[in-house]
Scaffold this active site. Structure first.
Site, PDB file in Angstrom:
ATOM      1  N   ILE A  96      93.837 -10.026 122.573  1.00 39.75           N
ATOM      2  CA  ILE A  96      92.989 -10.738 123.535  1.00 39.75           C
ATOM      3  C   ILE A  96      91.812 -11.294 122.735  1.00 39.75           C
ATOM      4  O   ILE A  96      91.035 -10.530 122.148  1.00 39.75           O
ATOM      5  CB  ILE A  96      92.575  -9.833 124.713  1.00 39.75           C
ATOM      6  CG1 ILE A  96      91.668 -10.565 125.701  1.00 39.75           C
ATOM      7  CG2 ILE A  96      91.952  -8.527 124.257  1.00 39.75           C
ATOM      8  CD1 ILE A  96      91.499  -9.843 127.041  1.00 39.75           C
ATOM      9  N   TYR A  97      91.759 -12.591 122.639  1.00 38.47           N
ATOM     10  CA  TYR A  97      90.754 -13.239 121.804  1.00 38.47           C
ATOM     11  C   TYR A  97      90.142 -14.426 122.542  1.00 38.47           C
ATOM     12  O   TYR A  97      90.874 -15.256 123.080  1.00 38.47           O
ATOM     13  CB  TYR A  97      91.374 -13.773 120.505  1.00 38.47           C
ATOM     14  CG  TYR A  97      91.670 -12.706 119.482  1.00 38.47           C
ATOM     15  CD1 TYR A  97      90.738 -12.376 118.506  1.00 38.47           C
ATOM     16  CD2 TYR A  97      92.879 -12.021 119.478  1.00 38.47           C
ATOM     17  CE1 TYR A  97      90.999 -11.398 117.558  1.00 38.47           C
ATOM     18  CE2 TYR A  97      93.152 -11.033 118.533  1.00 38.47           C
ATOM     19  CZ  TYR A  97      92.204 -10.729 117.582  1.00 38.47           C
ATOM     20  OH  TYR A  97      92.464  -9.766 116.663  1.00 38.47           O
ATOM     21  N   GLY A 108      87.248 -13.360 128.758  1.00 38.09           N
ATOM     22  CA  GLY A 108      87.940 -12.136 128.370  1.00 38.09           C
ATOM     23  C   GLY A 108      88.306 -11.311 129.594  1.00 38.09           C
ATOM     24  O   GLY A 108      89.411 -10.771 129.691  1.00 38.09           O
ATOM     25  N   LYS A 109      87.377 -11.214 130.513  1.00 39.06           N
ATOM     26  CA  LYS A 109      87.618 -10.473 131.755  1.00 39.06           C
ATOM     27  C   LYS A 109      88.773 -11.109 132.533  1.00 39.06           C
ATOM     28  O   LYS A 109      89.646 -10.421 133.055  1.00 39.06           O
ATOM     29  CB  LYS A 109      86.341 -10.484 132.594  1.00 39.06           C
ATOM     30  CG  LYS A 109      86.375  -9.630 133.813  1.00 39.06           C
ATOM     31  CD  LYS A 109      84.966  -9.607 134.429  1.00 39.06           C
ATOM     32  CE  LYS A 109      84.904  -8.761 135.674  1.00 39.06           C
ATOM     33  NZ  LYS A 109      85.850  -9.144 136.706  1.00 39.06           N
ATOM     34  N   ASN A 135      85.335  -1.963 116.117  1.00 40.10           N
ATOM     35  CA  ASN A 135      85.138  -3.163 116.947  1.00 40.10           C
ATOM     36  C   ASN A 135      84.394  -2.755 118.233  1.00 40.10           C
ATOM     37  O   ASN A 135      84.974  -2.616 119.309  1.00 40.10           O
ATOM     38  CB  ASN A 135      86.499  -3.805 117.269  1.00 40.10           C
ATOM     39  CG  ASN A 135      86.372  -5.161 117.932  1.00 40.10           C
ATOM     40  OD1 ASN A 135      85.277  -5.577 118.320  1.00 40.10           O
ATOM     41  ND2 ASN A 135      87.487  -5.850 118.075  1.00 40.10           N
ATOM     42  N   TYR A 142      86.771  -2.557 126.749  1.00 39.08           N
ATOM     43  CA  TYR A 142      87.936  -1.806 127.243  1.00 39.08           C
ATOM     44  C   TYR A 142      87.504  -0.567 128.044  1.00 39.08           C
ATOM     45  O   TYR A 142      88.097  -0.259 129.077  1.00 39.08           O
ATOM     46  CB  TYR A 142      88.840  -1.394 126.076  1.00 39.08           C
ATOM     47  CG  TYR A 142      89.358  -2.564 125.256  1.00 39.08           C
ATOM     48  CD1 TYR A 142      89.652  -3.790 125.865  1.00 39.08           C
ATOM     49  CD2 TYR A 142      89.541  -2.465 123.877  1.00 39.08           C
ATOM     50  CE1 TYR A 142      90.118  -4.871 125.126  1.00 39.08           C
ATOM     51  CE2 TYR A 142      90.008  -3.540 123.136  1.00 39.08           C
ATOM     52  CZ  TYR A 142      90.284  -4.734 123.760  1.00 39.08           C
ATOM     53  OH  TYR A 142      90.741  -5.803 123.029  1.00 39.08           O
TER      54      TYR A 142
HETATM   55  C1  LIG Z   1      86.313  -8.839 123.427  1.00 42.51           C
HETATM   56  C2  LIG Z   1      86.403 -10.227 124.055  1.00 42.51           C
HETATM   57  C3  LIG Z   1      87.883 -10.573 124.309  1.00 42.51           C
HETATM   58  C4  LIG Z   1      85.650 -10.230 125.394  1.00 42.51           C
HETATM   59  O1  LIG Z   1      85.756 -11.512 125.958  1.00 42.51           O
HETATM   60  P1  LIG Z   1      84.469 -12.278 126.542  1.00 42.51           P
HETATM   61  O2  LIG Z   1      84.966 -13.495 127.229  1.00 42.51           O
HETATM   62  O3  LIG Z   1      83.464 -12.464 125.479  1.00 42.51           O
HETATM   63  O4  LIG Z   1      83.910 -11.188 127.588  1.00 42.51           O
HETATM   64  P2  LIG Z   1      83.482 -11.389 129.098  1.00 42.51           P
HETATM   65  O5  LIG Z   1      82.459 -12.470 129.209  1.00 42.51           O
HETATM   66  O6  LIG Z   1      84.692 -11.506 129.953  1.00 42.51           O
HETATM   67  O7  LIG Z   1      82.764  -9.999 129.367  1.00 42.51           O
HETATM   68  C5  LIG Z   1      83.513  -8.822 129.521  1.00 42.51           C
HETATM   69  C6  LIG Z   1      82.702  -7.640 129.102  1.00 42.51           C
HETATM   70  O8  LIG Z   1      82.567  -7.675 127.680  1.00 42.51           O
HETATM   71  C7  LIG Z   1      81.270  -7.237 127.291  1.00 42.51           C
HETATM   72  N1  LIG Z   1      80.594  -8.310 126.546  1.00 42.51           N
HETATM   73  C8  LIG Z   1      80.801  -9.632 126.644  1.00 42.51           C
HETATM   74  N2  LIG Z   1      80.020 -10.316 125.790  1.00 42.51           N
HETATM   75  C9  LIG Z   1      79.321  -9.404 125.131  1.00 42.51           C
HETATM   76  C10 LIG Z   1      78.348  -9.472 124.112  1.00 42.51           C
HETATM   77  N3  LIG Z   1      77.966 -10.656 123.592  1.00 42.51           N
HETATM   78  N4  LIG Z   1      77.839  -8.319 123.643  1.00 42.51           N
HETATM   79  C11 LIG Z   1      78.234  -7.134 124.158  1.00 42.51           C
HETATM   80  N5  LIG Z   1      79.130  -7.003 125.134  1.00 42.51           N
HETATM   81  C12 LIG Z   1      79.672  -8.114 125.616  1.00 42.51           C
HETATM   82  C13 LIG Z   1      80.552  -6.866 128.512  1.00 42.51           C
HETATM   83  O9  LIG Z   1      80.724  -5.457 128.691  1.00 42.51           O
HETATM   84  C14 LIG Z   1      81.278  -7.596 129.629  1.00 42.51           C
HETATM   85  O10 LIG Z   1      81.223  -6.842 130.796  1.00 42.51           O
HETATM   86  P3  LIG Z   1      80.262  -7.281 132.019  1.00 42.51           P
HETATM   87  O11 LIG Z   1      81.151  -8.108 132.869  1.00 42.51           O
HETATM   88  O12 LIG Z   1      79.925  -5.967 132.628  1.00 42.51           O
HETATM   89  O13 LIG Z   1      79.112  -8.035 131.466  1.00 42.51           O
HETATM   90  C15 LIG Z   1      85.748 -11.301 123.154  1.00 42.51           C
HETATM   91  O14 LIG Z   1      84.418 -10.958 122.915  1.00 42.51           O
HETATM   92  C16 LIG Z   1      86.459 -11.539 121.858  1.00 42.51           C
HETATM   93  O15 LIG Z   1      87.367 -12.340 121.790  1.00 42.51           O
HETATM   94  N6  LIG Z   1      86.028 -10.867 120.777  1.00 42.51           N
HETATM   95  C17 LIG Z   1      86.529 -11.098 119.461  1.00 42.51           C
HETATM   96  C18 LIG Z   1      87.979 -10.751 119.323  1.00 42.51           C
HETATM   97  C19 LIG Z   1      88.275  -9.316 119.575  1.00 42.51           C
HETATM   98  O16 LIG Z   1      87.579  -8.439 119.114  1.00 42.51           O
HETATM   99  N7  LIG Z   1      89.345  -9.108 120.329  1.00 42.51           N
HETATM  100  C20 LIG Z   1      89.826  -7.793 120.617  1.00 42.51           C
HETATM  101  C21 LIG Z   1      90.698  -7.359 119.508  1.00 42.51           C
HETATM  102  S1  LIG Z   1      91.346  -5.743 119.849  1.00 42.51           S
END
Ligand SMILES: CC(C)(COP(=O)(O)OP(=O)(O)OC[C@H]1O[C@@H](n2cnc3c(N)ncnc32)[C@H](O)[C@@H]1OP(=O)(O)O)[C@@H](O)C(=O)NCCC(=O)NCCS
Length: 171
Positions: A96-97, A108-109, A135, A142
């Protein structure tokens, strides 16, 4: 902001490969030795491997689109496509990226909710994933979605031996 999903097809293999590489480097380059990153990338980010993933009938890969722009992707594995033998009762959320410029906007959500709903619709008992133990952002995400650690498995980045935590959410 409207997010939609598009199942990735073979004609989009090059685009998926570029996205796989970009999101992987964006997520992990800062915390890892470039030599290990490069060795891993050369092995894994190939067009052959991307086509094989898209051709596997037991995997589903989706782009997240925002105004027709690709913002991220998710890869789901069923049955024998799972990277650990969890059987037909489980669905693996292998990847999930979200691209950096789209992070923190609930994409991501959205992808996670899609994966969980897919697991429910297909009568799975749980959904699981592997995540690098360092990470922190993904781990927090998660945990917030109700996943708990149930094991670990080794992951090799180049010649660097790393530890991935296995997490699951019962449905
Ligand atoms: C992890 C990831 C998929 C989350 O997607 P996202 O679109 O950024 O996240 P969302 O906006 O949907 O937020 C979901 C939750 O993530 C957390 N989050 C999002 N952005 C964050 C930030 N900048 N710092 C800390 N936590 C954060 C929050 O807990 C949030 O929950 P909330 O709804 O209570 O605020 C994304 O950050 C990502 O692609 N990261 C890099 C790749 C990666 O690590 N993938 C997983 C590999 S196992």
């Amino acid at each position: 902001m409207a997010v939609t999903l598009k199942r990735v097809d073979l004609t989009e293999a090059e685009q998926l490969l570029a996205l796989r590489q970009q999101t992987f480097f964006d997520a992990f380059a800062a915390q890892n030795d470039p030599v290990h990153m490069q060795a891993y990338a050369e092995k894994v980010f190939t067009i052959e491997n991307t086509i094989a993933e898209l051709s596997n009938p037991e995997s589903e890969i989706y782009f997240a689109l925002v105004d027709n722009e690709v913002a991220g992707y998710v890869k789901l594995n069923f049955n024998d496509a799972q990277t650990e033998p969890q059987g037909s009762e489980a669905l693996e959320l292998e990847r999930i990226y979200v691209l950096e410029k789209f992070q923190g906007q609930k994409i991501g959500k959205y992808l996670m909710d899609y994966a969980i709903n897919k697991a429910i619709e297909t009568n799975k008992k749980y959904i699981w994933l592997g995540v690098w133990e360092h990470n922190q952002k993904a781990l927090a995400f998660y945990h917030s979605k109700g996943f708990v650690v149930f094991g670990s498995h080794p992951f090799k980045l180049g010649t660097d031996n790393q530890n991935d935590l296995l997490m699951k959410k019962l449905l």
